[in-house]
Design a protein around this motif. Structure first.
Motif, PDB file in Angstrom:
ATOM      1  N   ILE B 726       0.839  -1.200   0.000  1.00  0.00           N
ATOM      2  CA  ILE B 726       0.000   0.000   0.000  1.00  0.00           C
ATOM      3  C   ILE B 726       0.873   1.248   0.000  1.00  0.00           C
ATOM      4  CG2 ILE B 726      -1.581   1.388   1.378  1.00  0.00           C
ATOM      5  CD1 ILE B 726      -2.916  -1.176   2.274  1.00  0.00           C
ATOM      6  N   HIS B 727       1.903   1.228   0.848  1.00  0.00           N
ATOM      7  CA  HIS B 727       2.797   2.391   0.903  1.00  0.00           C
ATOM      8  C   HIS B 727       3.496   2.638  -0.417  1.00  0.00           C
ATOM      9  CE1 HIS B 727       2.795   4.274   4.757  1.00  0.00           C
ATOM     10  NE2 HIS B 727       2.549   3.110   5.314  1.00  0.00           N
ATOM     11  N   ALA B 728       3.853   1.542  -1.051  1.00  0.00           N
ATOM     12  CA  ALA B 728       4.545   1.700  -2.326  1.00  0.00           C
ATOM     13  C   ALA B 728       3.632   2.350  -3.353  1.00  0.00           C
ATOM     14  CB  ALA B 728       5.023   0.340  -2.822  1.00  0.00           C
ATOM     15  N   THR B 729       2.346   2.162  -3.204  1.00  0.00           N
ATOM     16  CA  THR B 729       1.423   2.726  -4.185  1.00  0.00           C
ATOM     17  C   THR B 729       0.675   3.926  -3.640  1.00  0.00           C
ATOM     18  OG1 THR B 729      -0.233   1.155  -3.396  1.00  0.00           O
ATOM     19  CG2 THR B 729       1.012   0.540  -5.363  1.00  0.00           C
ATOM     20  N   LEU B 730       1.122   4.408  -2.492  1.00  0.00           N
ATOM     21  CA  LEU B 730       0.389   5.487  -1.834  1.00  0.00           C
ATOM     22  C   LEU B 730       0.270   6.727  -2.708  1.00  0.00           C
ATOM     23  CD1 LEU B 730      -0.952   5.381   0.866  1.00  0.00           C
ATOM     24  CD2 LEU B 730       0.974   6.617   1.825  1.00  0.00           C
ATOM     25  N   ASP B 731       1.373   7.119  -3.302  1.00  0.00           N
ATOM     26  CA  ASP B 731       1.327   8.337  -4.116  1.00  0.00           C
ATOM     27  C   ASP B 731       0.335   8.179  -5.250  1.00  0.00           C
ATOM     28  OD1 ASP B 731       4.880   8.980  -3.760  1.00  0.00           O
ATOM     29  OD2 ASP B 731       3.150   9.563  -2.540  1.00  0.00           O
ATOM     30  N   GLU B 732       0.389   6.992  -5.871  1.00  0.00           N
ATOM     31  CA  GLU B 732      -0.577   6.718  -6.948  1.00  0.00           C
ATOM     32  C   GLU B 732      -2.000   6.851  -6.460  1.00  0.00           C
ATOM     33  OE1 GLU B 732       1.669   2.965  -8.723  1.00  0.00           O
ATOM     34  OE2 GLU B 732      -0.516   2.920  -8.931  1.00  0.00           O
ATOM     35  N   ARG B 733      -2.250   6.241  -5.282  1.00  0.00           N
ATOM     36  CA  ARG B 733      -3.614   6.249  -4.762  1.00  0.00           C
ATOM     37  C   ARG B 733      -4.072   7.663  -4.451  1.00  0.00           C
ATOM     38  NH1 ARG B 733      -5.383   1.168  -2.715  1.00  0.00           N
ATOM     39  NH2 ARG B 733      -3.745  -0.390  -2.908  1.00  0.00           N
ATOM     40  N   ILE B 734      -3.160   8.463  -3.904  1.00  0.00           N
ATOM     41  CA  ILE B 734      -3.522   9.840  -3.567  1.00  0.00           C
ATOM     42  C   ILE B 734      -3.855  10.610  -4.822  1.00  0.00           C
ATOM     43  CG2 ILE B 734      -2.614  12.007  -2.672  1.00  0.00           C
ATOM     44  CD1 ILE B 734      -1.084  10.397  -0.601  1.00  0.00           C
ATOM     45  N   GLN B 735      -3.057  10.414  -5.844  1.00  0.00           N
ATOM     46  CA  GLN B 735      -3.293  11.133  -7.090  1.00  0.00           C
ATOM     47  C   GLN B 735      -4.630  10.737  -7.705  1.00  0.00           C
ATOM     48  OE1 GLN B 735      -1.304  10.177 -10.597  1.00  0.00           O
ATOM     49  NE2 GLN B 735      -1.186  12.267 -11.327  1.00  0.00           N
ATOM     50  N   THR B 756     -14.134  -2.495  -1.974  1.00  0.00           N
ATOM     51  CA  THR B 756     -14.217  -3.522  -3.008  1.00  0.00           C
ATOM     52  C   THR B 756     -12.841  -4.103  -3.293  1.00  0.00           C
ATOM     53  OG1 THR B 756     -15.990  -2.262  -4.034  1.00  0.00           O
ATOM     54  CG2 THR B 756     -15.046  -4.049  -5.320  1.00  0.00           C
ATOM     55  N   GLU B 757     -11.847  -3.212  -3.366  1.00  0.00           N
ATOM     56  CA  GLU B 757     -10.506  -3.696  -3.664  1.00  0.00           C
ATOM     57  C   GLU B 757     -10.016  -4.678  -2.613  1.00  0.00           C
ATOM     58  OE1 GLU B 757      -7.620  -0.621  -3.958  1.00  0.00           O
ATOM     59  OE2 GLU B 757      -5.945  -2.031  -3.958  1.00  0.00           O
ATOM     60  N   PHE B 758     -10.087  -4.287  -1.342  1.00  0.00           N
ATOM     61  CA  PHE B 758      -9.520  -5.144  -0.303  1.00  0.00           C
ATOM     62  C   PHE B 758     -10.395  -6.335   0.027  1.00  0.00           C
ATOM     63  CE2 PHE B 758      -5.730  -3.051   0.264  1.00  0.00           C
ATOM     64  CZ  PHE B 758      -5.926  -1.685   0.269  1.00  0.00           C
ATOM     65  N   ALA B 759     -11.700  -6.128  -0.014  1.00  0.00           N
ATOM     66  CA  ALA B 759     -12.575  -7.274   0.217  1.00  0.00           C
ATOM     67  C   ALA B 759     -12.378  -8.300  -0.893  1.00  0.00           C
ATOM     68  CB  ALA B 759     -14.028  -6.834   0.281  1.00  0.00           C
ATOM     69  N   GLY B 760     -12.177  -7.786  -2.117  1.00  0.00           N
ATOM     70  CA  GLY B 760     -11.931  -8.690  -3.235  1.00  0.00           C
ATOM     71  C   GLY B 760     -10.663  -9.487  -3.033  1.00  0.00           C
ATOM     72  N   LEU B 761      -9.613  -8.793  -2.621  1.00  0.00           N
ATOM     73  CA  LEU B 761      -8.334  -9.456  -2.368  1.00  0.00           C
ATOM     74  C   LEU B 761      -8.485 -10.504  -1.283  1.00  0.00           C
ATOM     75  CD1 LEU B 761      -5.726  -8.737  -3.796  1.00  0.00           C
ATOM     76  CD2 LEU B 761      -5.089  -7.367  -1.849  1.00  0.00           C
ATOM     77  N   GLY B 762      -9.217 -10.131  -0.235  1.00  0.00           N
ATOM     78  CA  GLY B 762      -9.430 -11.046   0.881  1.00  0.00           C
ATOM     79  C   GLY B 762     -10.257 -12.246   0.474  1.00  0.00           C
ATOM     80  N   LEU B 763     -11.266 -11.984  -0.350  1.00  0.00           N
ATOM     81  CA  LEU B 763     -12.112 -13.077  -0.831  1.00  0.00           C
ATOM     82  C   LEU B 763     -11.278 -14.085  -1.610  1.00  0.00           C
ATOM     83  CD1 LEU B 763     -15.034 -14.146  -1.238  1.00  0.00           C
ATOM     84  CD2 LEU B 763     -15.053 -12.893  -3.373  1.00  0.00           C
ATOM     85  N   LEU B 812      -8.254  -1.257   4.831  1.00  0.00           N
ATOM     86  CA  LEU B 812      -8.872   0.043   5.079  1.00  0.00           C
ATOM     87  C   LEU B 812      -8.042   0.855   6.064  1.00  0.00           C
ATOM     88  CD1 LEU B 812     -12.722  -0.525   5.256  1.00  0.00           C
ATOM     89  CD2 LEU B 812     -11.426   0.821   3.619  1.00  0.00           C
ATOM     90  N   LEU B 813      -7.582   0.158   7.115  1.00  0.00           N
ATOM     91  CA  LEU B 813      -6.731   0.828   8.090  1.00  0.00           C
ATOM     92  C   LEU B 813      -5.510   1.420   7.416  1.00  0.00           C
ATOM     93  CD1 LEU B 813      -6.674  -1.375  11.292  1.00  0.00           C
ATOM     94  CD2 LEU B 813      -6.761   1.101  11.232  1.00  0.00           C
ATOM     95  N   GLY B 814      -4.946   0.655   6.486  1.00  0.00           N
ATOM     96  CA  GLY B 814      -3.722   1.100   5.837  1.00  0.00           C
ATOM     97  C   GLY B 814      -3.940   2.246   4.875  1.00  0.00           C
ATOM     98  N   THR B 815      -5.130   2.322   4.290  1.00  0.00           N
ATOM     99  CA  THR B 815      -5.351   3.387   3.313  1.00  0.00           C
ATOM    100  C   THR B 815      -6.169   4.521   3.896  1.00  0.00           C
ATOM    101  OG1 THR B 815      -7.199   2.078   2.516  1.00  0.00           O
ATOM    102  CG2 THR B 815      -5.195   2.018   1.206  1.00  0.00           C
ATOM    103  N   MET B 816      -6.421   4.433   5.197  1.00  0.00           N
ATOM    104  CA  MET B 816      -7.241   5.455   5.840  1.00  0.00           C
ATOM    105  C   MET B 816      -6.736   6.854   5.534  1.00  0.00           C
ATOM    106  SD  MET B 816      -9.927   5.620   7.099  1.00  0.00           S
ATOM    107  CE  MET B 816     -10.710   4.123   7.532  1.00  0.00           C
ATOM    108  N   GLN B 817      -5.405   6.993   5.525  1.00  0.00           N
ATOM    109  CA  GLN B 817      -4.864   8.327   5.330  1.00  0.00           C
ATOM    110  C   GLN B 817      -5.173   8.865   3.939  1.00  0.00           C
ATOM    111  OE1 GLN B 817      -0.617   8.678   4.516  1.00  0.00           O
ATOM    112  NE2 GLN B 817      -0.411   6.609   5.340  1.00  0.00           N
ATOM    113  N   VAL B 818      -5.313   7.988   2.985  1.00  0.00           N
ATOM    114  CA  VAL B 818      -5.667   8.457   1.651  1.00  0.00           C
ATOM    115  C   VAL B 818      -7.098   8.974   1.651  1.00  0.00           C
ATOM    116  CG1 VAL B 818      -6.070   7.777  -0.737  1.00  0.00           C
ATOM    117  CG2 VAL B 818      -4.090   6.909   0.481  1.00  0.00           C
ATOM    118  N   LEU B 819      -7.969   8.226   2.307  1.00  0.00           N
ATOM    119  CA  LEU B 819      -9.376   8.614   2.306  1.00  0.00           C
ATOM    120  C   LEU B 819      -9.606   9.842   3.160  1.00  0.00           C
ATOM    121  CD1 LEU B 819     -10.894   5.063   2.663  1.00  0.00           C
ATOM    122  CD2 LEU B 819     -10.912   6.492   0.647  1.00  0.00           C
ATOM    123  N   ARG B 820      -8.842   9.905   4.267  1.00  0.00           N
ATOM    124  CA  ARG B 820      -9.075  11.013   5.187  1.00  0.00           C
ATOM    125  C   ARG B 820      -8.379  12.285   4.743  1.00  0.00           C
ATOM    126  NH1 ARG B 820      -8.400   8.791  10.420  1.00  0.00           N
ATOM    127  NH2 ARG B 820     -10.274   7.654  11.034  1.00  0.00           N
TER     128      ARG B 820
END
Lengths: 229, 831
Positions: B726-735, B756-763, B812-820
């Motif tokens: 997630i961190h490696a792609t953080l900048d991408e996600r923020i953009q 959807t992304e993480f639930a999908g991965l988990g599924l 979600l915990l890991g990407t919280m900062q992107v959403l927030r």
């Protein structure tokens, strides 16, 4: 159509923008007042650092001012919350950026479909997107990803995206900044053509005098203040 | 400024960016998982070493199933050593109306020669060292036996033909758990001279005689040499280092397997380290180029960064060791009921090993990406596209993986086992890789069949293929192991238990004397129960095959040696039992009485290299008995019916002392019947199969729980791998988030896309895990345990739920900062 029959689309009143910096408060914009009428093409021109991109951002609700207001089609932008402003952008505003800002993981077609889908018209998205990509001359590049397109082609996709949801307003921030002269000219022609077809209100930020000459009006920004027209 | 200080400063400043945190956590996790296992096994090892003297109760011991031979006694007389004797055998203890199986131990006056026997006269009061041994007429019991019999100090109990008074409670006994890790039968200690009174020791009884010796080192060494020359067949001489083979074996195995489990999480942690370091390097390319412009050399730059990471490794390593130490208590708690020893504090060795693992992980996984900093051209300050980190290559992980594989080999303590383990790990990884790729391809097909939210979630998964594959592999593995160790374990145990017919025998009666047979049969008939079939049992030791004498050194295989050292149970029979199948040769016809022929159990024959036609010589009660093998039998040991390794026809072994044994089914309603039986025949020993099975079940549950405990580290490591990605792609996600917001997407849309992304991965991970667990369960059931395996829908349900919910929450915990992140911030950067 005579000028007097056009309605004001954007009304900016007493807009100020300051930012905190290590050396105290920095004034980016001071006492901005302007009105833009429907179907106008307005250029905001100024040297680098004059605050024109900030002004554009405020007018689109991408940023909040220190004081002052912006009305878009009679709606007070900063009386809304972030989601409210998102809704305004969804329904009324299209963007073209200097660095294209396409989503790299989507194809050209999917990129253009985005705003249409966001505005709730999923069923029409694909056809509409095809139509606009055809209009900008990229009918054969629908399935390509941005990294497979040249700068000019990417900007054309961005233009198609900007117009696809039929916005009332189009904001363009230095749209030819990352393109060579010839490609830039072609892009500008395309922009103005479609704009004229759709009777959108165009707000264009640029430092290029020649470009501003093609607009109905130019607003000059100097060190955060609007010069008299 | 000195490089050291510079590196520390940079570390401090860089800490606030995410990737160093993930790196530190990954190193900490690797060290913690290895040290928690390391501390645990170290403590057990030290307990064994500290108590080693105690384990024997002396310096050396002569063990035998008969009284110590005259030859050995003669040798001992000429040495100045202290000696003591013990005699141990299982028997029933009867008190008022209750009886219970116990382990009787008669001890001579000088016992113990080493270690301390501690007793108390009241439950729960402080104990004290015992002065001597139980006086004749009294016994000392373990506290749980008092509970089981419902008696107290001062009450009377019956052992065989004799009565005793309970005079004390044993709180510590040296050499307890001798030979077995699991204290099945509680201890009854009595004076050795009282044994005769009980009448429990008959010629054919199974008794363990021990002669203990203690003295100064020189004398003992000489004594040992002398005795070993005079040892008779059936006698064994052991020193402290041979003590507790059962415990040592269990310790060795637990060290290997728990250690391996810990290394799996180290492997995953290494992946997280590699991913984080790559991003770290990418972010520092510009500053490196600038430093080169200002005159720093390649080596100086590399050294500074290496030092920075070295500090991080040290801090993370020390924290990891602390964490490992705390977590080790969890393992102790889980296995407390299985391991009945007091554990001392650990030594420093696990710390050294833990830090070493940290360094190896860092070197193997962080150094290769870090090396790239050496090659940043100064020209990059002008032409920014120069010097970018090359696309992810297999090489990045190869070095680290190699290092870890070496660690795995070392952990196994044994090249052959290490290679098997390594092969197993690689095969498992390969299989998971294939499964992950397969499910991702399937998902790709469905990408266009939904709205924006679906397309984004799925698009994010399928676009970042390598990252997604890695995560599905990591989570899939972790969840699969948990499923195997809980649900599949229960399924297999359940299958085994239900396979037994309802009226399968649940009690064994042993030590029935020949003259008691009729009365015992009558007893059951009087109780309204079917008369049990009584089987004769003669004890004999295999001394030669085809004239070749056997000794302890005849076999390399552990199991074979043990079989040769002890006595077998031989029996006789006219008919072949129902559940026995002749696999070679022929069963004897009815008129074979007196013929010196034998039928041997197939598994035993294989272990000892016995073939059809071989002449086997047994030593039975000081006599030699030889007979020819005319058939080999397959026995269904799972039936709980009485079965023997070696059978003869009637009329061959009759002259030797025998006891009789039987197994029977006792309905729950007749529970007290056996109490009556034991009162009438106090020498008969009753073994409750259900209780034994219950204990076995408990041990299995505890041990698998311990392994699960260690595999939690694997799951946590999987989460770290995901965070690193997630961190490696953080900048991408923020953009992306900024662009979407510009286009008018509101926060709930973005949140749904992320879910959807993480639930999908988990599924996907859950599906892979459930599939792998089902297949493993099937393989284990059919090929290892010979059971049927029924499809267990719970595996899929729980696997999917665990995967979907768990990964989604972590993601979600890991990407919280992107959403927030205030949209203003991101959006401003766009203009």
């Amino acid at each position: 159509m005579s000028v007097s029959s056009r309605q004001p689309v954007i009304e900016v009143t007493d807009l100020d923008k300051n930012v905190a910096s290590p050396d105290g408060e920095l004034v980016i914009l001071h006492d901005i007042n302007l009105t833009i009428l429907s179907a106008e093409a307005v250029a905001i021109i100024g040297a680098s650092g004059s605050g024109k991109s900030t002004l554009l951002g405020l007018m689109a609700g991408l940023d909040v001012p220190t004081s002052g207001s912006v009305m878009i089609q009679g709606r007070d932008l900063f009386a809304l919350n972030e989601d409210g402003r998102a809704e305004v952008r969804r329904n009324m505003i299209g963007f073209v950026f200097q660095s294209f800002q396409l989503l790299p993981n989507l194809t050209a077609l999917e990129n253009v479909m985005l705003p249409v889908e966001l505005s709730g018209q999923q069923h029409r998205a694909r056809d509409t997107a095809r139509e606009f990509l055809d209009r900008v001359g990229l009918a054969s590049r629908l399935q390509h990803h941005p990294r497979q397109l040249s700068g000019g082609e990417q900007q054309r996709v961005a233009i198609a995206r900007a117009f696809a949801a039929q916005p009332a307003l189009l904001f363009a921030d230095e749209p030819t900044g990352n393109l060579d002269q010839r490609t830039g000219d072609r892009i500008i022609d395309l922009l103005f053509d479609i704009n004229h077809e759709r009777a959108t209100t165009l707000v264009l930020v640029t430092h290029d005098e020649a470009l501003s000459a093609r607009c109905n009006r130019s607003l000059h920004l100097d060190a955060g203040r609007l010069l008299k027209e | 400024m000195s490089t050291v200080l510079l590196s520390l400063r940079m570390l401090y400043r860089d800490w606030h960016s995410g990737e160093l945190r993930v790196l530190a956590l990954a190193l900490m996790l690797a060290v913690a998982s290895v040290t928690s296992v390391g501390f645990f096994t170290d403590r057990i090892q030290r307990a064994l070493e500290q108590q080693s003297n105690e384990l024997l109760g002396g310096d050396i011991v002569v063990k035998s199933s008969n009284r110590v031979s005259d030859a050995v006694k003669a040798v001992v007389r000429s040495f100045d050593v202290r000696s003591a004797r013990t005699v141990e055998f299982p028997s029933m203890v009867i008190a008022a109306d209750k009886s219970h199986l116990a382990s009787l131990k008669g001890v001579s006056e000088s016992y113990p020669l080493r270690g301390e026997l501690r007793i108390t006269t009241r439950m729960f009061s402080t104990d004290a060292p015992a002065q001597g041994v139980p006086t004749p007429g009294t016994v000392w019991l373990e506290s749980r036996l008092l509970n089981q019999l419902g008696i107290n100090v001062g009450d009377r109990i019956t052992l065989g033909d004799a009565e005793f008074v309970v005079s004390a409670i044993i709180t510590n006994e040296p050499a307890r758990a001798s030979g077995s890790l699991f204290s099945l039968a509680p201890r009854v200690m009595l004076n050795i001279h009282d044994l005769e009174r009980t009448g429990l020791i008959q010629p054919a009884s199974r008794v363990r005689y021990r002669q203990l010796f203690a003295g100064d080192i020189d004398t003992i060494t000489r004594l040992r040499k002398a005795i070993s020359k005079q040892l008779q067949p059936g006698e064994r001489l052991e020193g402290v280092e041979d003590a507790q083979p059962g415990v040592r074996r269990a310790l060795d195995r637990s060290q290997r397997f728990l250690g391996l489990a810990a290394l799996v999480s180290v492997l995953l942690a290494g992946v997280a380290v590699a991913t984080s370091t790559r991003r770290f390097v990418a972010r520092h390319l510009d500053s490196c180029a600038m430093m080169r412009c200002m005159g720093a050399t390649q080596s100086e730059i590399l050294f500074t960064f290496m030092l920075q990471l070295a500090w991080l490794c040290l801090i993370a390593g020390v924290t990891g060791c602390l964490l490992g130490y705390l977590l080790q208590y969890g393992l102790v708690a889980i296995l407390a009921t299985v391991i009945d020893i007091v554990l001392p504090q650990p030594s420093y060795i696990p710390i050294i090993i833990g830090l070493l693992v940290g360094v190896v992980t860092l070197s193997g996984f962080a150094l290769p990406p870090l090396m790239h900093l050496k090659h940043v051209p100064p020209l990059r300050v002008i032409r920014r596209e120069l010097g970018d980190v090359p696309a992810r290559s297999v090489v990045t992980y190869l070095v680290g993986s190699m290092a870890l594989f070496v660690l795995i080999l070392i952990q196994a303590h044994d090249i052959k086992l290490g290679v098997y383990m390594l092969g197993g790990v690689i095969a498992a990884m390969g299989l998971f890789y294939i499964m992950a790729v397969a499910v991702l391809r399937i998902l790709q097909r469905f990408k266009h069949h939904g709205g924006i939210v679906w397309r984004f979630g799925v698009g994010n998964i399928t676009r970042r293929t390598r990252g997604s594959i890695l995560q599905v592999m990591a989570f899939g593995l972790g969840i699969m192991v948990l499923l195997l160790l809980t649900l599949v374990r229960d399924d297999l145990l359940h299958e085994w238990e239900t396979n037994l017919p309802e009226d399968a025998p649940n009690r064994f009666l042993i030590n029935i004397q020949p003259d008691q047979r009729v009365e015992v049969e009558d007893f059951f008939v009087q109780q309204g129960l079917p008369a049990p079939s009584l089987f004769p049992m003669v004890r004999g030791r295999l001394t030669a095959i085809d004239g070749r004498a056997l000794s302890l050194d005849s076999y390399e295989d552990d199991r074979a040696s043990r079989l040769v050292a002890r006595e077998f149970n031989l029996s006789w029979s006219t008919e072949l039992q129902e559940d026995n199948i002749i696999s070679a040769g022929q069963w004897w016809p009815d008129q074979s009485n007196g013929k010196k022929i034998l039928s041997v159990e197939k598994g035993l024959a294989e272990t000892l290299g016995i073939e059809l036609g071989d002449n086997l010589t047994f030593s039975i009660a000081d006599d030699d008995f030889t007979a020819r093998v005319t058939s080999l039998r397959e026995v269904d040991w799972d039936s709980f019916r009485v079965n023997f390794f070696v059978l003869a026809p009637p009329g061959v072994l009759d002259s030797y002392p025998a006891t009789y044994i039987t197994s029977l089914y006792l309905p729950a309603s007749n529970g007290n019947v056996l109490n009556e039986l034991v009162k009438s025949f106090p020498n008969i020993t009753v073994i409750d199969v259900a209780a034994v099975m219950g204990q076995v079940r408990t041990i299995i549950e505890r041990v698998t729980l311990a392994v699960e405990y260690v595999f939690v580290f694997t799951l946590l490591a999987g989460v770290l791998v995901m965070y690193a990605a997630i961190h490696a792609t953080l900048d991408e996600r923020i953009q992306e988030s900024a662009i979407l917001r510009t286009l008018g997407a509101d926060r709930s849309l973005l949140l749904k896309g992320t879910i959807t992304e993480f639930a999908g991965l988990g599924l996907l991970s859950g599906l892979v895990a459930a599939f792998a667990a089902t297949v493993s369960g099937y393989i284990l059931a059919h090929f290892v345990f010979h059971l049927d395996y029924a499809f267990d829908g719970r595996l899929w349900l729980i696997g999917i739920i665990l995967g979907t919910v768990g990964v989604c929450a972590a993601g979600l915990l890991g990407t919280m900062q992107v959403l927030r992140r205030p949209p203003l911030q991101s959006l401003r950067e766009m203009l």
